[in-house]
Design a protein around this motif. Structure first.
Motif, PDB file in Angstrom:
ATOM      1  N   VAL A 145     -12.020   8.497   3.109  1.00 20.35           N
ATOM      2  CA  VAL A 145     -13.124   9.062   3.877  1.00 20.35           C
ATOM      3  C   VAL A 145     -12.944  10.572   3.897  1.00 20.35           C
ATOM      4  N   VAL A 146     -14.043  11.297   3.736  1.00 25.30           N
ATOM      5  CA  VAL A 146     -13.967  12.751   3.658  1.00 25.30           C
ATOM      6  C   VAL A 146     -14.569  13.392   4.903  1.00 25.30           C
ATOM      7  N   VAL A 147     -13.826  14.320   5.473  1.00 28.29           N
ATOM      8  CA  VAL A 147     -14.352  15.096   6.592  1.00 28.29           C
ATOM      9  C   VAL A 147     -14.724  16.482   6.097  1.00 28.29           C
ATOM     10  N   ASP A 148     -15.938  16.893   6.414  1.00 33.05           N
ATOM     11  CA  ASP A 148     -16.433  18.193   5.966  1.00 33.05           C
ATOM     12  C   ASP A 148     -16.320  18.296   4.446  1.00 33.05           C
ATOM     13  N   PRO A 149     -17.175  17.556   3.749  1.00 33.28           N
ATOM     14  CA  PRO A 149     -17.000  17.354   2.310  1.00 33.28           C
ATOM     15  C   PRO A 149     -17.357  18.570   1.472  1.00 33.28           C
TER      16      PRO A 149
END
Lengths: 337, 337
Positions: A145-149
Motif C-alpha cells: 500500500v502506498v502513502v502519498d504516491p
DNA sequence: CTGTTAGCGCATTCAT
DNA sequence: ATGAATGCGCTAACAG
C-alpha cells in the motif's frame, strides 16, 4: 566449542537437551506431537540458554512472518507522525511492525525504496507500506500500500489527502487576506501530492483573476535544505511576494526562518502558510497557519488496508482520499493596503 | 516455470543470464574476478528483472548487514522523537536503520525486547538500540546500547537524562509557587528513570520541610491508560492535591484531561507539571509546563555510541547522562493563599 | 512421538 | 574467470 560471542542457535538447544533440531523447533512453535516431558525439558533448556529463534532464518524458511514493513525515506516529522497511526492500527492484529528508513537523501537514490521493498517483501515482511516513494512501478505482486504516491495513476492501493482542495483553500485564504503577489514553494516534483498542491495554487489564482506569475514559483522538495535557497531567491526579488504558500510545513518553517534571517517579520512583512500540520508547525514562531492532513489517520488507514490486502489478496486496489482542513495560527496577516 | 507471485531470486538471474549463481553474486557485490562482458551482461539481466538481493538471505549468510536495529516498546511520542535523533546520527555512516516496534502492552510481555533482540542481533542487525527495556540482563554480547535503562546498574552502555535533578527541579518549581499538597504520578516501576524521578520528588519535598505524604503518590506507568484511574483517585480525595507532578508528559496530559472532565480548571484549580517535553506537551490546553530532556539528543548520542561500539567492540560501557531543563508554560500557577 | 532429509536465498570456499 | 558444492538457522515434509 562454541565461541562466547556466537548467538545461541536451535542447534545449541538441541545438543544441550539431547534431542533433534526438529523437536526443538516443534516446542518453539507449539506444534502438536511432542511428549509433555520432552517438551518441558526442552523448554527448560531454552529458558536456561535464553534462546530465541532468529527472525531472519525463520522467515527465510517459512515465508510467513507476521510482520508488516514500513518503508520511509527518512525519519522526519511527517513519517514519524504517520508511524504513530500505523502503530495504533497494528495493535491486536497479530502483526508486528518493522520500519526501514532510507538515508534521507531522496534525490541521490531514485528507486531506493524498490530495493528495500524487494529485500523485505516475500522474505521478511508479509506486506509493505511505502511512504512517498520515488517510483510508481514497484514490479511486485506482494501486498503493498502506498502513502502519498508517486505522480501518475497507481496500480497499487493508495492513501492520500485532498491535496488539490487543500492547496486551493490555502491560496484562497491568502487571497482573502488581500494578498496579490503570492509565492509558491513546490514539493518533490515526482510526487502526486506536490503536483496537486501546485495545481491547486494555480487554480485558485486563476479563479480569483489574479493570474499566475511563473517568477513566483520555486521548488523546495519538501525539505528544509532544498527550501533555503529558493526562499532566499523569492524574498530578495526587487518586487518580492507578500505571502508564500509552501507545499509542506517543513518548507514553510524553513521559509519563515529565511525571512527572519533577512530581517523580515512574519507575519507583518510576509505571510506564510504551510501544508501537513506536523506537530512542529504549532511550535514555530510565529506558529504556522497550515492545511491539516490528518497524518496519523493516513498511517492508520493505510495499515488497515494493508492488513486487509494480506488476508484477501485479490482485491481491486482501493484509493483512499482523506479530508484536509485549514488551521489558522499566527503566520498570516491581512495586507495593510 | 516460476509463478508470477514469487520473488525474483539470484537463481532466476543466473538462469536468465546463462551463468552460475556464484557469478551473479560476484557481480552484485562487486567482487573481482568477473570478465567485463559477463559482468555487464549479468547487470543487464539484473536491471531487466528488477532483481534485488534479499536482506534476509544475505544477512543469514554473511553475518554483517550494515543495519542498526532499534527496538521500541511502541511508536508513541517519546520513541518517535528519539527516532528523529537516531536518523540524524545514522546519516552518512553507511548504516541503515530498522525499527522494531512492540505492541505497546508492556505489562503483558515482560522481556519481549529480549526476544526481539535475539531475533535481530547476530542475524539481521550488526548492533541494537534498546529503548526502555523491561529487563536489565540481555544475555548477549552483541553490541547493544540502552536508552532509559531498566532499574539497577547496567553492564551495557546507557544513555539517560538527569532524572533525579529534573524531578527535583519540577517539584521545587511547584513548591516555589506555594503548593504544599503535591501529588505524584509515578512511571514504569521497572525503569531507572521512574525510580529516580520519584526519588527526586521525595527529596525535594523533604528538603523543603513539607515532607512526604504516601497518600499522594500513584502509579501511571508512563501511559495514558494507566494514568486515568490513579488521576481520578487523586483528584477525588477529600483533601486533593493542589498540584500534580506526573513522571512523564503523557501522564501529565492525561491528568489534565481527567481534571477537566471533573470540572476542574488547569491551572486555576490544579497545577500540573510533566517530564519529557514531547512535542504534544506544547499543544495541550493549557500548554504543559514540563522538564525538557532533549529526546532527540538521546537518540542521537545513543546511535553514535552504538556505531562506535560496533567498530570497536572492546570498550568500557559508557554511561551518558544528558541535562534536563525546566520549560515553563501554562499549566502551573501560584496558589492563591 | 521423534529423527532424518531437504531446501528457503544467498555468499563463499574450493575446484576447474 | 567461472562453476559446483557447502552451510547460515530454521521449518516442513517424510520416515520410522
Amino acid at each position: 566449542m562454541r565461541k562466547a560471542q556466537d548467538r545461541i542457535t536451535i542447534g545449541d538447544v538441541a545438543a544441550e537437551a539431547g534431542v533433534s533440531i526438529a523437536t526443538v523447533s516443534r516446542v518453539v512453535n507449539g506444534r502438536y506431537g511432542v511428549a509433555p516431558d520432552t517438551s518441558s525439558r526442552v523448554q527448560a533448556v531454552i529458558d536456561d540458554l535464553g534462546y530465541e529463534s532468529s527472525l531472519v532464518a525463520r522467515s527465510l524458511r517459512s515465508h510467513r512472518t507476521s510482520v508488516i514493513g514500513i518503508i520511509v525515506p527518512d525519519l522526519e516529522p511527517f513519517s514519524t507522525e504517520l508511524l504513530k497511526g500505523a502503530a495504533r492500527a497494528i495493535h491486536s492484529t497479530g502483526y508486528e511492525l518493522i520500519v526501514c528508513a532510507g538515508d534521507g537523501h531522496v534525490g541521490a537514490q531514485v528507486g531506493w525504496e524498490r530495493r528495500y521493498l524487494s529485500r523485505l517483501n516475500g522474505t521478511l515482511a508479509d506486506g509493505t507500506l511505502l511512504v512517498t516513494p520515488t517510483v510508481v512501478d514497484v514490479a511486485h505482486n506482494a501486498p503493498v500500500v502506498v502513502v502519498d504516491p508517486h505522480a501518475g495513476a497507481s496500480p497499487l492501493p493508495t492513501v492520500a489527502s485532498q491535496n488539490l482542495e487543500g492547496a486551493m483553500t490555502a491560496t484562497d485564504y491568502l487571497i482573502g487576506l488581500g494578498h496579490r503577489r503570492i509565492g509558491f514553494i513546490a514539493g518533490r516534483p515526482d510526487l502526486e501530492s506536490a503536483r496537486l498542491r501546485e495545481q491547486g495554487y494555480l487554480k485558485a489564482l486563476e479563479r480569483s483573476g489574479i493570474g499566475f506569475d511563473p517568477g513566483l514559483v520555486r521548488v523546495g522538495e519538501y525539505t528544509r535544505e532544498a527550501t533555503e535557497g529558493p526562499a532566499h531567491e523569492l524574498l530578495e526579488m526587487s518586487d518580492p511576494p507578500t505571502a508564500i504558500f509552501a507545499a509542506n510545513d517543513v518548507s514553510a518553517i524553513a521559509t519563515m526562518d529565511v525571512a527572519q534571517s533577512l530581517g523580515l517579520s512574519v507575519p507583518d512583512d510576509l505571510s506564510v502558510i504551510g501544508f501537513d500540520n506536523i506537530l512542529e508547525s504549532a511550535l514555530s514562531s510565529p506558529s504556522l497557519t497550515t492545511i491539516d492532513q490528518s497524518i496519523q489517520e493516513m498511517g492508520y488507514e493505510a495499515t488497515r488496508l494493508l492488513v486487509e490486502l494480506i488476508d484477501e489478496p485479490d482485491q481491486e486496489p482501493a484509493h483512499l482520499t482523506l479530508p484536509t482542513e485549514l488551521v489558522v495560527r499566527q503566520s498570516c496577516r491581512a495586507v495593510t493596503a
